[in-house]
Enzyme design. Structure first.
Site, PDB file in Angstrom:
ATOM      1  CG  HIS A 121    -105.228  78.163 -22.865  1.00 34.32           C
ATOM      2  ND1 HIS A 121    -105.890  77.827 -24.021  1.00 34.32           N
ATOM      3  CD2 HIS A 121    -105.708  77.698 -21.949  1.00 34.32           C
ATOM      4  CE1 HIS A 121    -106.758  76.928 -23.668  1.00 34.32           C
ATOM      5  NE2 HIS A 121    -106.614  76.826 -22.154  1.00 34.32           N
ATOM      6  CG  ASP A 122    -104.849  79.561 -27.431  1.00 34.19           C
ATOM      7  OD1 ASP A 122    -103.741  79.590 -28.196  1.00 34.19           O
ATOM      8  OD2 ASP A 122    -104.949  78.517 -26.500  1.00 34.19           O
ATOM      9  N   GLY A 139    -110.258  80.019 -21.944  1.00 31.72           N
ATOM     10  CA  GLY A 139    -109.706  80.084 -23.034  1.00 31.72           C
ATOM     11  C   GLY A 139    -110.162  80.411 -24.334  1.00 31.72           C
TER      12      GLY A 139
END
Length: 264
Positions: A121-122, A139
């Site tokens: 994520h991200d 992440g």
């Protein structure tokens, strides 16, 4: 009409350009958008709020847009955004973003992402990168343009990887990897600069000389990071052509936290 195999399950709310091809047994969710010329192989799952640009080639068994592997995630409408002309090979897993960051996992244009690559994520991936098989990003990792990650490279969360840098096979990164630097090891240590890659991209001899001077300042002359940064900033006086390269390096060093530091 869009060439969707009869066994594929494409939600009626998904937005696919008429030139998109979808292979057998692939599943595409309602919030997915796919641009012109993109091909999706068999047995893929594309879900979540995922936007995929034009002329991408997605191979079989990819999983794109699943929720983040983050226990704090509570169903927020975060996104995965993929640009144009990317090659995404078998068993890649790209997650959507999380509310703890910008909420978007992003992949730019013209990237070559080999089998089993994981983008948590991200993550923010630039353009023209190459990720060899099983490169794994935790992440919030940022990867600059033209970076090359060797097979089985593992990157700790929040680490930044600079433009034109390169990791060797099985490198383990706990610190930021500055632009142009080649690293190797567990944990990764700087070995040289990516001179051959720069030559292939048309860097002039003067620009390459400036990169060599950056390497000397960062790794050879026992300077503090601040002193090295100041010397690098002044390289444009000797190598005027190096201005964009100096700007890339100085901006990168300015964003490096003292707690994380750079690969040494």
């Amino acid at each position: 009409m869009t060439a969707i195999h009869a066994t594929a399950l494409v939600d009626s709310a998904a937005e696919l350009d008429s030139s998109v091809t979808v292979g057998p047994y692939t599943v595409i969710g309602p919030h997915v958008k796919i641009g012109a010329g993109t091909t999706v192989g068999p047995h893929c799952v594309i879900e979540g709020h995922t936007t995929i640009g034009c002329d991408n080639r997605i191979f079989q068994f990819a999983s794109l847009g699943a929720i983040p592997q983050d226990k704090k995630y509570a169903g927020e409408p975060c996104e995965l955004v993929i640009g144009d002309r990317n090659t995404i090979r078998e068993f890649c897993t790209f997650n959507i973003g999380s509310p703890g960051d910008v909420g978007v996992t992003r992949v730019g244009d013209d990237n070559w992402l080999m089998a089993y690559v994981h983008l948590a994520h991200d993550c923010q991936v630039g353009n023209h990168t190459i990720f060899a098989n099983s490169a794994q990003l935790a992440g919030h990792v940022h990867v600059g343009d033209w970076a090359i990650l060797g097979g089985f490279t593992v990157v700790h969360q929040f680490v930044r990887i600079g433009a034109h840098s390169m990791t060797a096979m099985c490198a383990l990164l706990f610190a930021d990897l500055p632009p142009f630097v080649m690293c190797q090891g567990q944990p990764a240590a700087a070995r040289s600069m990516n001179f051959e890659g720069l030559r292939r991209r048309g860097f002039s001899p003067d620009r390459i000389s400036a990169v060599k001077a950056m390497h000397k300042a960062l790794y050879r002359d026992d300077l503090t990071l601040q002193a090295a940064r100041e010397r690098i900033e002044n390289l444009t006086q000797t190598y005027p052509e190096s201005l964009p390269d100096v700007q890339i390096m100085v901006a990168f060093l300015d964003q490096t936290s003292p707690q994380r530091g750079i690969v040494r």
